[in-house]
Every structure is written in C-alpha cells, then in structure tokens.
Design a protein around this motif. Structure first.
Motif, PDB file in Angstrom:
ATOM      1  N   SER A 225       0.821  -1.201   0.000  1.00 39.36           N
ATOM      2  CA  SER A 225       0.000   0.000   0.000  1.00 39.36           C
ATOM      3  C   SER A 225       0.863   1.262   0.000  1.00 39.36           C
ATOM      4  O   SER A 225       0.610   2.209  -0.760  1.00 39.36           O
ATOM      5  CB  SER A 225      -0.916  -0.008   1.226  1.00 39.36           C
ATOM      6  N   LEU A 226       1.910   1.268   0.845  1.00 43.14           N
ATOM      7  CA  LEU A 226       2.802   2.420   0.905  1.00 43.14           C
ATOM      8  C   LEU A 226       3.567   2.596  -0.405  1.00 43.14           C
ATOM      9  O   LEU A 226       3.733   3.719  -0.902  1.00 43.14           O
ATOM     10  CB  LEU A 226       3.773   2.267   2.074  1.00 43.14           C
ATOM     11  N   LEU A 227       4.054   1.487  -0.954  1.00 48.80           N
ATOM     12  CA  LEU A 227       4.805   1.567  -2.210  1.00 48.80           C
ATOM     13  C   LEU A 227       3.928   2.102  -3.341  1.00 48.80           C
ATOM     14  O   LEU A 227       4.345   2.963  -4.128  1.00 48.80           O
ATOM     15  CB  LEU A 227       5.365   0.190  -2.577  1.00 48.80           C
ATOM     16  N   GLN A 228       2.712   1.594  -3.409  1.00 47.08           N
ATOM     17  CA  GLN A 228       1.796   2.020  -4.476  1.00 47.08           C
ATOM     18  C   GLN A 228       1.495   3.511  -4.369  1.00 47.08           C
ATOM     19  O   GLN A 228       1.447   4.219  -5.383  1.00 47.08           O
ATOM     20  CB  GLN A 228       0.505   1.209  -4.395  1.00 47.08           C
ATOM     21  N   SER A 229       1.334   3.988  -3.130  1.00 46.16           N
ATOM     22  CA  SER A 229       1.021   5.404  -2.934  1.00 46.16           C
ATOM     23  C   SER A 229       2.175   6.309  -3.344  1.00 46.16           C
ATOM     24  O   SER A 229       1.969   7.494  -3.614  1.00 46.16           O
ATOM     25  CB  SER A 229       0.655   5.674  -1.474  1.00 46.16           C
ATOM     26  N   CYS A 230       3.380   5.747  -3.379  1.00 46.22           N
ATOM     27  CA  CYS A 230       4.564   6.539  -3.750  1.00 46.22           C
ATOM     28  C   CYS A 230       5.014   6.284  -5.179  1.00 46.22           C
ATOM     29  O   CYS A 230       6.110   6.692  -5.580  1.00 46.22           O
ATOM     30  CB  CYS A 230       5.708   6.247  -2.784  1.00 46.22           C
ATOM     31  N   GLY A 231       4.194   5.598  -5.950  1.00 43.97           N
ATOM     32  CA  GLY A 231       4.489   5.417  -7.360  1.00 43.97           C
ATOM     33  C   GLY A 231       5.370   4.242  -7.697  1.00 43.97           C
ATOM     34  O   GLY A 231       5.849   4.133  -8.828  1.00 43.97           O
ATOM     35  N   VAL A 232       5.595   3.340  -6.750  1.00 44.86           N
ATOM     36  CA  VAL A 232       6.379   2.136  -7.033  1.00 44.86           C
ATOM     37  C   VAL A 232       5.433   1.074  -7.585  1.00 44.86           C
ATOM     38  O   VAL A 232       4.399   0.775  -6.962  1.00 44.86           O
ATOM     39  CB  VAL A 232       7.071   1.616  -5.761  1.00 44.86           C
ATOM     40  N   PRO A 233       5.730   0.485  -8.742  1.00 45.92           N
ATOM     41  CA  PRO A 233       4.814  -0.519  -9.305  1.00 45.92           C
ATOM     42  C   PRO A 233       4.761  -1.781  -8.446  1.00 45.92           C
ATOM     43  O   PRO A 233       5.788  -2.357  -8.101  1.00 45.92           O
ATOM     44  CB  PRO A 233       5.424  -0.821 -10.681  1.00 45.92           C
ATOM     45  N   VAL A 234       3.552  -2.193  -8.064  1.00 44.77           N
ATOM     46  CA  VAL A 234       3.338  -3.398  -7.261  1.00 44.77           C
ATOM     47  C   VAL A 234       2.166  -4.165  -7.858  1.00 44.77           C
ATOM     48  O   VAL A 234       1.288  -3.569  -8.501  1.00 44.77           O
ATOM     49  CB  VAL A 234       3.053  -3.058  -5.782  1.00 44.77           C
ATOM     50  N   PRO A 235       2.105  -5.466  -7.668  1.00 42.03           N
ATOM     51  CA  PRO A 235       0.958  -6.226  -8.164  1.00 42.03           C
ATOM     52  C   PRO A 235      -0.279  -5.981  -7.293  1.00 42.03           C
ATOM     53  O   PRO A 235      -0.172  -5.828  -6.074  1.00 42.03           O
ATOM     54  CB  PRO A 235       1.425  -7.683  -8.068  1.00 42.03           C
ATOM     55  N   GLN A 236      -1.429  -5.937  -7.935  1.00 42.61           N
ATOM     56  CA  GLN A 236      -2.678  -5.814  -7.189  1.00 42.61           C
ATOM     57  C   GLN A 236      -2.858  -7.049  -6.326  1.00 42.61           C
ATOM     58  O   GLN A 236      -2.566  -8.172  -6.738  1.00 42.61           O
ATOM     59  CB  GLN A 236      -3.849  -5.657  -8.161  1.00 42.61           C
ATOM     60  N   GLY A 237      -3.337  -6.869  -5.094  1.00 41.60           N
ATOM     61  CA  GLY A 237      -3.462  -8.024  -4.208  1.00 41.60           C
ATOM     62  C   GLY A 237      -4.498  -7.830  -3.134  1.00 41.60           C
ATOM     63  O   GLY A 237      -5.058  -6.748  -2.964  1.00 41.60           O
ATOM     64  N   GLN A 238      -4.740  -8.940  -2.385  1.00 42.61           N
ATOM     65  CA  GLN A 238      -5.752  -8.926  -1.338  1.00 42.61           C
ATOM     66  C   GLN A 238      -5.393  -9.972  -0.289  1.00 42.61           C
ATOM     67  O   GLN A 238      -4.924 -11.061  -0.620  1.00 42.61           O
ATOM     68  CB  GLN A 238      -7.126  -9.234  -1.955  1.00 42.61           C
ATOM     69  N   VAL A 239      -5.619  -9.648   0.998  1.00 36.29           N
ATOM     70  CA  VAL A 239      -5.383 -10.591   2.090  1.00 36.29           C
ATOM     71  C   VAL A 239      -6.642 -11.412   2.313  1.00 36.29           C
ATOM     72  O   VAL A 239      -7.748 -10.862   2.413  1.00 36.29           O
ATOM     73  CB  VAL A 239      -4.996  -9.859   3.386  1.00 36.29           C
ATOM     74  N   VAL A 240      -6.463 -12.735   2.409  1.00 36.86           N
ATOM     75  CA  VAL A 240      -7.612 -13.636   2.612  1.00 36.86           C
ATOM     76  C   VAL A 240      -7.303 -14.593   3.754  1.00 36.86           C
ATOM     77  O   VAL A 240      -6.144 -14.793   4.130  1.00 36.86           O
ATOM     78  CB  VAL A 240      -7.933 -14.429   1.333  1.00 36.86           C
ATOM     79  N   ASN A 241      -8.367 -15.216   4.273  1.00 39.59           N
ATOM     80  CA  ASN A 241      -8.210 -16.122   5.411  1.00 39.59           C
ATOM     81  C   ASN A 241      -8.855 -17.481   5.194  1.00 39.59           C
ATOM     82  O   ASN A 241      -8.973 -18.274   6.137  1.00 39.59           O
ATOM     83  CB  ASN A 241      -8.793 -15.475   6.671  1.00 39.59           C
TER      84      ASN A 241
END
Length: 722
Positions: A225-241
C-alpha cells in the motif's frame, strides 16, 4: 620427562594483542616428555602417516617462507610441540575456520614449550588443540584416528559458535578499513568501533535499521500500500483467510494469480501462475501452513524473480532467479531425474556455503504442489524428452549487478526508502533487469529487512560483490574508523597514578573519559568501582560504553601475559620502565630481555598517527622507540641525557627537568614550562611520574597551559560513586 607423551600443562586464551601477535591466540604450555630426545626424523613412519592424515600440511610455509616449508622441517627433524602447532592450525582450516599464524618456543625447562596459535573462537581453538594432540599421538604410535569424525565435530562447533558468514564478511571489511570490532554476544551482534564512535550490526541489520521499518516490511499488505502510494509498481493483491476467499479474490484480481503467506520469507509457501480454483485452494492450504494463517492473493507477474540489495541510497548487488526443470528419459522417475540433472550440480547443497539449494521432490511441499498441477508425483516417470517444471521460484543466486537498468535501481532504492530500511532486499519480478521498467510488466513484490547476503557473496554465477565494504561505508563514510583516543600505560613505576593523572587531564580538556586501573573504574572524575579494574573485562566495558569518547588503561606485564591488551590499537602508549621480572617467573619470564618482549607489546600497537611516551632514563625503554609506527616523546630528568639530546636534534618532542621546572620542548624550541613548586607535594616529589602523564596528555592534544592548571587541580583521593 621419561614418558613418550604430550601433556598440556596450561592453556590460556589471550583475547587481545600479546607477546605473540596483534590478534587473539591460544597459548598452550606443552610438555613433550621423552619426545625431547626424539625429533620427527627419528620416529619411524611418522612423516608418512601424518602427511597422509593431513595432506594440507604441504601448504604450510613455516620458517622457509614458501609452501612445503613445514614438510621440509618435518623431514629434517623438528619437535612434537612445533608439529602440534601446525596440526592444530590445519584442523581449524579443515573445519572452516581459516587461520595461519602459529609459533612455538622452548622454555628454560627442558621438554616444556610455549606454543601459540591463532583462533577466531576460543572453544573451537581449545577443541582443535585437544584433537591435534590425539592425532599427533596416533600418528606417532601408528594407531587409527577417525579424522572425519574429528573434523566433523569441529565443523559443527564452527557453525554454532562462530560468526555467521554474512556477519563475518562485514567484520572483515571493517578490519580491512582499520575499524576495530567487539563481539557483544555469542550470536551475530557485533560492535564496530569504540565508545562514542561505535556502530552496531546484527547480520544485515544496523543500528540505523528502524524497528518501525522492520514492522512495515513484515506486513506485506501495508508495504504494498505504501509503495503504491509513492508510485512504485506493485501487483494488485488482497489478504484472505480461507480457500473460498482466495478463489473469490483471484476472480476479482484476474487470473493468473500468485499466493504467498502474509508473513512468509525465503519463498516458503509461495505458488505462482495459478489459473483455476483447485490449484488456488491447494495453494492457499500450503501458504496458510507456512505462515500465520493469513494469505496474500495477488496478480501474477510473468518473469524471473530478482533480488536487489539496497544499502543506504544505492543498489550494491543484484541477483536473478531461475526456474528448475528436468527432462524425462522414459526410465527414471522425477526424484532420480532431479538428482541426476539438478542436484548433481556442485553448486547445490544443504549448507550455507552452497549458493543453490538441493531439491527434494518427495519432501518439498511447494514442489509437490507444482507437480500435482502437472498431474504428476515425485515417483512419476516422464516420457523421453518431456520437460517437467520442478520449481518456479527460488535459486535467486545468479549475479546480474552490472546489468541493472538505472530505472530498475531507482525503483528498488525508492522502495527501501518508502519502507524506511537502510539495508533492504527488494524483490522484483522482471522480464529483463537490463531494460527500462516502463518497457516491461515489472513490479516490486516484497521489501525485506535483514536480507540474506550469501547470494551476493557466493553467487551461483558471476562475481562476488563487496557487500561488507558497502555497509561499512554506509555506517562510517569513506574515511572514519570509529576509534576514540585510547591511552595505555605499561610498566611498574607509578603506573596507576600516571593513568589517573592522564585521565584527569583529558577530562578537564572536555573529553568524556573512562579509566580502568588498579585504583578502580572511573567515568570522568567519578569512581564507579573501587576494586582493581586493570583487567581485560573491565577494560572492555569502557570500549563498549557509548558515553566515553576517550579511554585510559593501566596494563601491567601480568595482564599482557595472561589476558592480552583489551584494545587492538592505541593513540598513546606509555612505558615507564622494564623492571620486576622476578614476580613473573611462573610465566617463564626470568630475565629483563624476556620482560622487554612482554612490555614492547604496548609500543607495537600504537597507531601510525599515535605517539609512544618513553622513559629516556631506562635504556631498554629507549630501545623500544624504533618499534613505534608513530611519533616518540622521550621524558627524563637530565636534559643532557643522550636519548633526549639526540631526539631533540632530530626534531622530536621531549620533556626534562631544569631547575624547578618541567620543560616541554619540540626540537630545540622550548614550548612551555611547568613549575614543580606549584604542584602538590605528593606529585612534586615524583617528577618522572608527572612528566609521563604530562607527555601523554600533550601527545593527546591537551594544551600545555591547560595541563599546568590540571596538575594543580588534581585530587589524589578519588571521588567515589554516591
């Protein structure tokens, strides 16, 4: 003295500079008994048996100065104490603790030798000594000796007791820069430098590594989340249980996806390129088992995994991973194919020295799941020519540092800064690390605190990278060495009072001074403990103390002989006299020449920019002057004394008594005078003591006028702790 045996009379770990060398050694007093009359060339078959047991002895140089020197001595005839020295060194080398220094000297007692050898860890050194004694006796008596078992035990000790390879690499880089180090625990917590100028490391963590940043890095979802907000490319993701949530998230994100534990590391529990519900649910079970139960489902990025090591504000190393495949032959099952086509690679193994891991298709959960996705098990027999994927991720050990595109490096360094780590392992998936990031579908998938360094120190291909040097430069800049001014006082004449007076003069000069002497342990003008503190452990406490920016130590000959100096180098070394060997006969120190060799240790460790303060009235002390790598200041009562006159004529600094004055002179120029009449009676009666302290303070940069004021204010009775 009548039996053919080797007895160890005394074994001492000298933890600092000593009469043998600048580094820690184990000193053993060895009684060879009747072997005194039987050098190696008189022992039938001994040479052949010993060299068969330890072929590496052929590389030992000994006194000849070239490989094979020791074997030459062995053939010509040398004594078993000397042989034991080389055997112990070789056993340590075989166990993975490289060392080469050793010396053996005969004492005044027939058949008794002092033998010293370098060791990097005391318990390993002691165990190697005992194993070496048994080995030498077995070779002499033509008895069997289980070499593999002995080396195996020592190797296990090295693995469990010595610094890990990553920490050791950083320490070696510090040593190459002249930065001292202290090991603070039995683990990998190491202090670099001394006192107020020290830094600390713990493997790939430093004292600049933020606890908050580590927490952020361990929270993969927050990191993204922090990386994405600063313009670093990251894969879309989600935490699951749950497995059901994983499938739902995968459909929302879009197939294919990757699954990994929320709090995992080292690639454990990671599954890639998942395209259907069955595989995703199975991957969830694996990831949940490898972590705390929570799992991240994220967009699958095609390409190879890369690890970029960021130190400070730059990428210092990069490694690429490769998938592992086997090709069927129609006969062998997958276990057999992996062993013959993958594990046969000499770079693969299970130890820290192996850049690639050996694979076990029947045991590795990630591999089992990968095979199941292909409709196979570890016992399946692929058809001839059929390619089978064994491992998609891992094997990130192929150096690509010189290929990294600036835009890829910029993304990695930005990711480390966003998380807040000063040393970070940034994992990216890239098609080609040499291409601009915008031209490929690359992304940062993780930012790791305390990253592993071995992939960059011992890559599977490519050149090792100087990671330790980069970390040292990050901590100390390009020229700092982390050293505080250290003053050592050695001899037998008023050394306690001299040490206290030096500490006082440094204190009034504005330094935060620590002092360890016979009168106790001092911080500034305050006595912290009142018992004898002129020992290695107490002295180390000063070097560890972050509040101390100068330290003074009293060292007598007994301490040097039994413990070694507490510091590796010093700024100022004072030697008052060479006398009193009579109290050291238990150490086989039975004349002044042998005592000289002990006390010269103080001069041997003076830094090139440091100063030796020597008593010109003692000829043996004067003889130490050429041993000093730095400047020399002589002090003496008579200005016409030869050593003082010659030193003045050569442009050196001296102190002497003239009338009722102590004169400080540089070359033929008088710098200052300090009136003996102005001193308190206890000090004015001992001008030698005062001159030694004044010379040391002068050498340490205290102005003469402040020295004079300090002498008048010095209190003989310490201010005890409240």
């Amino acid at each position: 003295m009548t039996t053919k045996n080797i007895q160890l009379l005394r074994v001492t770990h000298l933890r600092g500079p000593n009469i043998w060398t600048y580094r820690p050694v184990i000193e053993a007093w060895v009684d060879i008994g009747a072997f005194e009359d039987y050098p190696s060339n008189t022992l039938p078959g001994f040479y052949e048996r010993l060299t068969a047991m330890l072929p590496g002895l052929a590389l030992h140089r000994c006194g000849v100065g070239a490989p094979g020197g020791f074997l030459e001595r062995l053939r010509e005839g040398t004594w078993v104490a000397h042989i034991l020295e080389h055997v112990v060194l070789e056993l340590q080398n075989l166990a993975g603790m490289r060392t080469g220094f050793g010396k053996t000297r005969q004492t005044s007692v027939r058949g008794v030798y002092k033998m010293a050898f370098r060791t990097r860890q005391e318990q390993v050194g002691r165990a190697a000594l005992e194993a070496g004694r048994e080995l030498v006796m077995a070779a002499i008596e033509d008895q069997p000796y289980d070499m593999a078992a002995a080396v195996g035990r020592l190797h296990d000790m090295v693995d469990s007791l010595c610094l890990g390879p990553s920490t050791a690499h950083i320490v070696e880089a510090a040593t190459a820069r002249g930065i001292p180090h202290l090991r603070l625990t039995d683990g990998n917590l190491v202090q670099l430098g001394h006192g107020a100028f020290q830094r600390r490391i713990w493997t790939a963590e430093t004292d600049q590594t933020s606890a908050i940043a580590e927490e952020i890095a361990s929270d993969k979802d927050l990191t993204k989340s922090l990386l994405q907000s600063c313009g670093v490319p990251v894969p879309q993701g989600q935490v699951v249980n749950s497995a059901e949530e994983a499938w739902e998230a995968a459909q929302d994100i879009g197939l294919p996806v990757a699954l990994k534990p929320y709090d995992g590391n080292h690639g454990r529990g990671v599954s890639l390129d998942l395209n259907n519900q069955k595989d995703i649910e199975a991957a969830f079970v694996l990831a949940a088992r490898k972590g705390d139960g929570s799992v991240i489902v994220e967009q699958y990025i095609a390409g190879n995994e890369h690890r970029l090591l960021v130190v400070g504000k730059r990428v210092v190393a990069a490694a690429r991973g490769e998938a592992a495949w086997v090709t069927g032959d129609g006969h062998a099952n997958i276990i057999e194919l992996v062993d013959s086509q993958i594990n046969s690679d000499p770079r693969r193994g299970t130890g820290e020295d192996d850049p690639l891991n050996a694979l076990a298709p029947q045991d590795g959960a990630e591999i089992i799941l990968e095979l199941e996705r292909q409709g196979l098990t570890a016992y399946s027999v692929p058809a001839s020519g059929e390619k089978v994927l064994i491992q998609r991720n891992g094997n990130v050990a192929f150096d690509v540092t010189d290929q990294v595109h600036p835009s890829v490096a910029a993304a990695a360094t930005l990711a480390a800064r966003v998380v807040g780590l000063d040393v970070a392992g940034v994992d990216l998936v890239l098609e080609d690390v040499s291409r601009p990031l915008v031209e490929q579908r690359g992304a940062v998938i993780e930012v790791n605190a305390s990253p592993g360094l071995l992939a960059h120190l011992k890559p599977a291909s490519g050149q090792p990278r100087p990671i330790g040097q980069a970390i040292i430069e990050h901590l100390f800049g390009v020229d700092k060495k982390g050293r505080i001014p250290v003053v050592g006082v050695t001899g037998s004449q008023n050394t306690t009072r001299i040490a206290r007076l030096i500490a006082w003069l440094l204190h009034i000069n504005g330094n935060k001074v620590g002092l360890a002497c016979r009168d106790g342990f001092y911080l500034g003008a305050r006595q912290v403990q009142a018992f004898d503190s002129s020992h290695w452990d107490d002295a180390q406490h000063l070097l560890i103390n972050r509040a101390v920016d100068a330290a003074v130590f009293e060292n007598d000959a007994r301490m040097i002989l039994s413990e070694g100096l507490a510091y590796d180098k010093c700024s100022v070394g004072v030697v008052t006299d060479v006398s009193g060997f009579e109290s050291l006969t238990e150490f086989h120190i039975d004349d002044l020449d042998k005592l000289y060799n002990v006390l010269r240790t103080q001069v041997d460790v003076i830094l090139p920019h440091g100063t030796a303060v020597l008593n010109a009235d003692d000829p043996r002390v004067v003889a130490m002057a050429p041993l000093c790598d730095g400047e020399v200041i002589f002090y003496g009562r008579d200005p016409q004394q030869d050593a003082i006159r010659t030193h003045q004529a050569e442009g050196g600094r001296v102190l002497f008594v003239q009338g009722a004055q102590i004169v400080l002179a540089h070359s033929m120029n008088e710098v200052a005078q300090i009136s003996l009449a102005a001193l308190k009676p206890a000090k004015s009666e001992k001008p030698d003591m005062v001159m030694a302290a004044v010379a040391a303070a002068w050498a340490a940069g205290v102005p003469p006028e402040l020295i004079a004021a300090g002498l008048r204010a010095f209190e003989s009775d310490p201010k005890k702790k409240s």
